[in-house]
Design a protein around this motif. Structure first.
Motif, PDB file in Angstrom:
ATOM      1  N   GLU A 119       0.825  -1.203   0.000  1.00 21.91           N
ATOM      2  CA  GLU A 119       0.000   0.000   0.000  1.00 21.91           C
ATOM      3  C   GLU A 119       0.863   1.259   0.000  1.00 21.91           C
ATOM      4  OE1 GLU A 119      -3.840  -1.929   2.390  1.00 21.91           O
ATOM      5  OE2 GLU A 119      -2.422  -0.616   3.426  1.00 21.91           O
ATOM      6  N   GLY A 120       1.935   1.251   0.792  1.00 20.95           N
ATOM      7  CA  GLY A 120       2.820   2.395   0.845  1.00 20.95           C
ATOM      8  C   GLY A 120       3.531   2.640  -0.475  1.00 20.95           C
ATOM      9  N   PHE A 121       3.944   1.567  -1.147  1.00 25.73           N
ATOM     10  CA  PHE A 121       4.622   1.702  -2.430  1.00 25.73           C
ATOM     11  C   PHE A 121       3.674   2.267  -3.486  1.00 25.73           C
ATOM     12  CE2 PHE A 121       5.906  -0.250  -6.534  1.00 25.73           C
ATOM     13  CZ  PHE A 121       7.123   0.398  -6.680  1.00 25.73           C
ATOM     14  N   ALA A 122       2.439   1.777  -3.489  1.00 21.62           N
ATOM     15  CA  ALA A 122       1.457   2.269  -4.457  1.00 21.62           C
ATOM     16  C   ALA A 122       1.188   3.758  -4.256  1.00 21.62           C
ATOM     17  CB  ALA A 122       0.169   1.467  -4.341  1.00 21.62           C
ATOM     18  N   ALA A 123       1.149   4.183  -2.996  1.00 16.83           N
ATOM     19  CA  ALA A 123       0.877   5.591  -2.709  1.00 16.83           C
ATOM     20  C   ALA A 123       2.071   6.484  -3.045  1.00 16.83           C
ATOM     21  CB  ALA A 123       0.494   5.763  -1.239  1.00 16.83           C
ATOM     22  N   SER A 124       3.289   5.973  -2.887  1.00 17.55           N
ATOM     23  CA  SER A 124       4.491   6.796  -3.086  1.00 17.55           C
ATOM     24  C   SER A 124       4.831   7.003  -4.553  1.00 17.55           C
ATOM     25  CB  SER A 124       5.686   6.138  -2.396  1.00 17.55           C
ATOM     26  OG  SER A 124       6.119   4.983  -3.118  1.00 17.55           O
ATOM     27  N   ARG A 125       4.454   6.043  -5.381  1.00 18.94           N
ATOM     28  CA  ARG A 125       4.794   6.069  -6.813  1.00 18.94           C
ATOM     29  C   ARG A 125       6.303   6.154  -7.046  1.00 18.94           C
ATOM     30  NH1 ARG A 125       0.384   6.664 -10.036  1.00 18.94           N
ATOM     31  NH2 ARG A 125      -1.557   7.312  -9.023  1.00 18.94           N
ATOM     32  N   SER A 126       7.085   5.587  -6.129  1.00 18.45           N
ATOM     33  CA  SER A 126       8.533   5.544  -6.312  1.00 18.45           C
ATOM     34  C   SER A 126       8.876   4.479  -7.352  1.00 18.45           C
ATOM     35  CB  SER A 126       9.234   5.257  -4.992  1.00 18.45           C
ATOM     36  OG  SER A 126       8.806   4.029  -4.450  1.00 18.45           O
ATOM     37  N   ASP A 127      10.132   4.465  -7.796  1.00 14.21           N
ATOM     38  CA  ASP A 127      10.565   3.515  -8.820  1.00 14.21           C
ATOM     39  C   ASP A 127      10.983   2.175  -8.231  1.00 14.21           C
ATOM     40  OD1 ASP A 127      10.368   5.213 -11.240  1.00 14.21           O
ATOM     41  OD2 ASP A 127      11.852   6.419 -10.176  1.00 14.21           O
ATOM     42  N   ALA A 128      11.395   2.184  -6.974  1.00 12.86           N
ATOM     43  CA  ALA A 128      11.771   0.936  -6.303  1.00 12.86           C
ATOM     44  C   ALA A 128      11.734   1.158  -4.802  1.00 12.86           C
ATOM     45  CB  ALA A 128      13.168   0.477  -6.729  1.00 12.86           C
ATOM     46  N   HIS A 129      11.443   0.088  -4.101  1.00  9.71           N
ATOM     47  CA  HIS A 129      11.428   0.136  -2.640  1.00  9.71           C
ATOM     48  C   HIS A 129      12.041  -1.162  -2.143  1.00  9.71           C
ATOM     49  CE1 HIS A 129       9.490   2.076   0.995  1.00  9.71           C
ATOM     50  NE2 HIS A 129      10.022   0.961   1.492  1.00  9.71           N
ATOM     51  N   VAL A 130      13.063  -1.063  -1.291  1.00  9.51           N
ATOM     52  CA  VAL A 130      13.726  -2.255  -0.774  1.00  9.51           C
ATOM     53  C   VAL A 130      13.493  -2.353   0.727  1.00  9.51           C
ATOM     54  CG1 VAL A 130      15.466  -2.263  -2.571  1.00  9.51           C
ATOM     55  CG2 VAL A 130      15.929  -1.049  -0.442  1.00  9.51           C
ATOM     56  N   LEU A 131      13.495  -3.589   1.214  1.00 12.41           N
ATOM     57  CA  LEU A 131      13.385  -3.856   2.644  1.00 12.41           C
ATOM     58  C   LEU A 131      14.763  -4.198   3.179  1.00 12.41           C
ATOM     59  CD1 LEU A 131      10.419  -4.150   1.662  1.00 12.41           C
ATOM     60  CD2 LEU A 131      10.138  -5.903   3.426  1.00 12.41           C
ATOM     61  N   LEU A 132      15.084  -3.650   4.339  1.00 13.08           N
ATOM     62  CA  LEU A 132      16.385  -3.873   4.955  1.00 13.08           C
ATOM     63  C   LEU A 132      16.203  -4.386   6.372  1.00 13.08           C
ATOM     64  CD1 LEU A 132      18.010  -0.448   3.932  1.00 13.08           C
ATOM     65  CD2 LEU A 132      18.102  -2.605   2.660  1.00 13.08           C
ATOM     66  N   THR A 133      17.189  -5.117   6.844  1.00 14.22           N
ATOM     67  CA  THR A 133      17.201  -5.541   8.239  1.00 14.22           C
ATOM     68  C   THR A 133      18.651  -5.650   8.706  1.00 14.22           C
ATOM     69  OG1 THR A 133      16.298  -7.157   9.814  1.00 14.22           O
ATOM     70  CG2 THR A 133      17.268  -8.034   7.805  1.00 14.22           C
ATOM     71  N   ARG A 134      18.879  -5.422   9.968  1.00 20.21           N
ATOM     72  CA  ARG A 134      20.241  -5.486  10.506  1.00 20.21           C
ATOM     73  C   ARG A 134      20.607  -6.946  10.798  1.00 20.21           C
ATOM     74  NH1 ARG A 134      21.949  -0.440  11.127  1.00 20.21           N
ATOM     75  NH2 ARG A 134      20.394   1.196  11.385  1.00 20.21           N
ATOM     76  N   VAL A 135      21.799  -7.327  10.364  1.00 23.63           N
ATOM     77  CA  VAL A 135      22.252  -8.707  10.527  1.00 23.63           C
ATOM     78  C   VAL A 135      23.664  -8.717  11.092  1.00 23.63           C
ATOM     79  CG1 VAL A 135      20.817  -9.591   8.654  1.00 23.63           C
ATOM     80  CG2 VAL A 135      23.137  -8.805   8.159  1.00 23.63           C
ATOM     81  N   GLY A 136      24.018  -9.855  11.690  1.00 28.27           N
ATOM     82  CA  GLY A 136      25.343  -9.970  12.283  1.00 28.27           C
ATOM     83  C   GLY A 136      26.445 -10.169  11.266  1.00 28.27           C
ATOM     84  N   ASP A 137      26.132 -10.855  10.151  1.00 23.48           N
ATOM     85  CA  ASP A 137      27.133 -11.123   9.118  1.00 23.48           C
ATOM     86  C   ASP A 137      26.612 -10.633   7.776  1.00 23.48           C
ATOM     87  OD1 ASP A 137      29.178 -11.998   7.515  1.00 23.48           O
ATOM     88  OD2 ASP A 137      28.611 -14.111   7.606  1.00 23.48           O
ATOM     89  N   PRO A 138      26.714  -9.340   7.490  1.00 24.02           N
ATOM     90  CA  PRO A 138      26.163  -8.803   6.243  1.00 24.02           C
ATOM     91  C   PRO A 138      26.859  -9.305   4.990  1.00 24.02           C
ATOM     92  CG  PRO A 138      27.377  -7.109   7.439  1.00 24.02           C
ATOM     93  CD  PRO A 138      27.270  -8.285   8.357  1.00 24.02           C
ATOM     94  N   SER A 139      28.068  -9.860   5.112  1.00 23.90           N
ATOM     95  CA  SER A 139      28.787 -10.319   3.926  1.00 23.90           C
ATOM     96  C   SER A 139      28.082 -11.468   3.216  1.00 23.90           C
ATOM     97  CB  SER A 139      30.206 -10.745   4.308  1.00 23.90           C
ATOM     98  OG  SER A 139      30.179 -11.864   5.173  1.00 23.90           O
TER      99      SER A 139
END
Length: 355
Positions: A119-139
């Motif tokens: 719903e938020g993406f549809a309202a924003s009309r942005s070109d892309a939206h990514v989800l992020l989360t903090r992790v212990g080993d990002p590599s």
């Protein structure tokens, strides 16, 4: 809006299970992890779903069917080789058309669904939206770098020296501009067309790329430990119930679900745990966070914090813990070798021997 579900990966980190089984169909709480994603997509109001399949396509088709059981219409999109997430978008070009879409990795598990994000993406009309989360080993993941305002400025796939601890969650939202991006990128050093490179192309070319940092529960179920952890999470919200048979010599403790056609005799089951239809638990202990699929037999054995797939047999085994047991497995106790002790003991010795 449409959805693109990626189910073509080989699942190398789950071998040997995935030598004979699609990793997206390995069950948690006795349901394939792929099904949770399809349900989240349907709950977000998306009904047109393209499922990218590879060598495991027949298994995925047999399990998902036309999608009607989830409230969606499924179109299968063959991918000859797993050449990267951006390549999957290329494969799906005709299906996606010019509509915005959510891309969902079929082996990912996200608590809370995606309705608010869609719903938020549809309202924003942005070109892309990514989800992020903090992790212990990002590599081990795609990694995002944000500027002081929280905008995404750089993405990198599995970097040796991560610039942040923010990993990309396996759910992405795209507008039609991504089709130009995936055509523009070149294979990485891994020989794949990386979706991170395509999103970086969007950033570099002035497109609107936004992000949300997920504070809830997310897992990439790519290895055994993560599968068991997702199984634990799902079972924590298990609705207990007894549709099968439990005799008077048995004890159920906590949230336990016994499916129709299952039998429990002379056994103790401590929840949260689920016992699939047609399974017989006899003279055994099944401990917390265990899912036993349909048509299994567990006799004079102990098992906990584990997943057992259908048609498997455990007999005389103590104790099984933190295990993923595949389909039609037979696990029995080995004959015990005769005990023998050899001593040279001095006068007045006192020795204790365990028996």
């Amino acid at each position: 809006m449409k959805a693109l579900v990626l189910s073509g990966g080989a699942g190398t980190r789950l071998r040997p299970i995935t030598h004979t089984y699609a990793k997206q169909l390995v069950p948690v709480a006795n349901r394939p992890v792929l099904f949770y994603g399809l349900e989240a997509i349907a709950e977000a109001g998306i009904t047109e779903v393209g499922v990218v399949v590879g060598g495991n396509g027949d298994e995925i088709r047999a399990a998902v069917g036309d999608g009607s059981r989830f409230g969606v219409r499924v179109t299968y999109l063959p991918q000859e080789r797993p050449l990267g997430l951006a390549h999957a978008v290329l494969v799906a070009r005709d299906f996606l058309g010019e509509e915005p879409f959510v891309m969902y990795l079929g082996d990912n598990f996200l608590v809370g669904g995606i309705t608010g994000l869609v719903e938020g993406f549809a309202a924003s009309r942005s070109d892309a939206h990514v989800l992020l989360t903090r992790v212990g080993d990002p590599s081990a993941f795609g990694v995002a770098e944000l500027d002081g305002r929280g905008a995404v400025v750089r993405l990198e796939e599995k970097p040796e020296r991560p610039r942040s601890d923010l990993a990309l969650v396996g759910v992405y939202l795209f507008g039609p501009a991504v089709h130009r991006a995936v055509r523009a990128v070149r294979p990485s050093h891994r020989g794949e067309l990386e979706i991170t490179d395509a999103i970086q192309w969007l950033i570099d070319n002035g497109h609107d790329v936004r992000s949300t940092t997920v504070s809830g529960y997310w897992k990439d179920t790519g290895n055994v430990d993560d599968m068991l952890e997702v199984n634990r999470t799902v079972l924590e919200s298990l609705t207990p119930g007894v549709a099968g048979e439990v005799d008077e010599a048995s004890e159920l403790v906590g949230r336990v679900r016994i499916e129709r056609g299952a039998r429990v005799s002379g056994s103790r089951i401590v929840g949260p745990a689920v016992i699939g239809s047609g399974t017989w638990i006899r003279d055994s202990y099944v401990g917390p966070f265990t899912s036993v699929a349909e048509d299994c037999r567990i006799t004079t054995s102990e098992i906990e914090f584990s997943i057992v797939l259908r048609d498997s047999r455990l007999s005389g085994v103590r104790r099984v813990h933190s295990s993923l047991i595949g389909r039609s497995v037979t696990l029995t106790a080995a004959p015990r070798p005769p005990d023998a002790h050899r001593f040279v003991l001095g006068d007045h010795s006192e020795v204790q021997i365990p028996t």
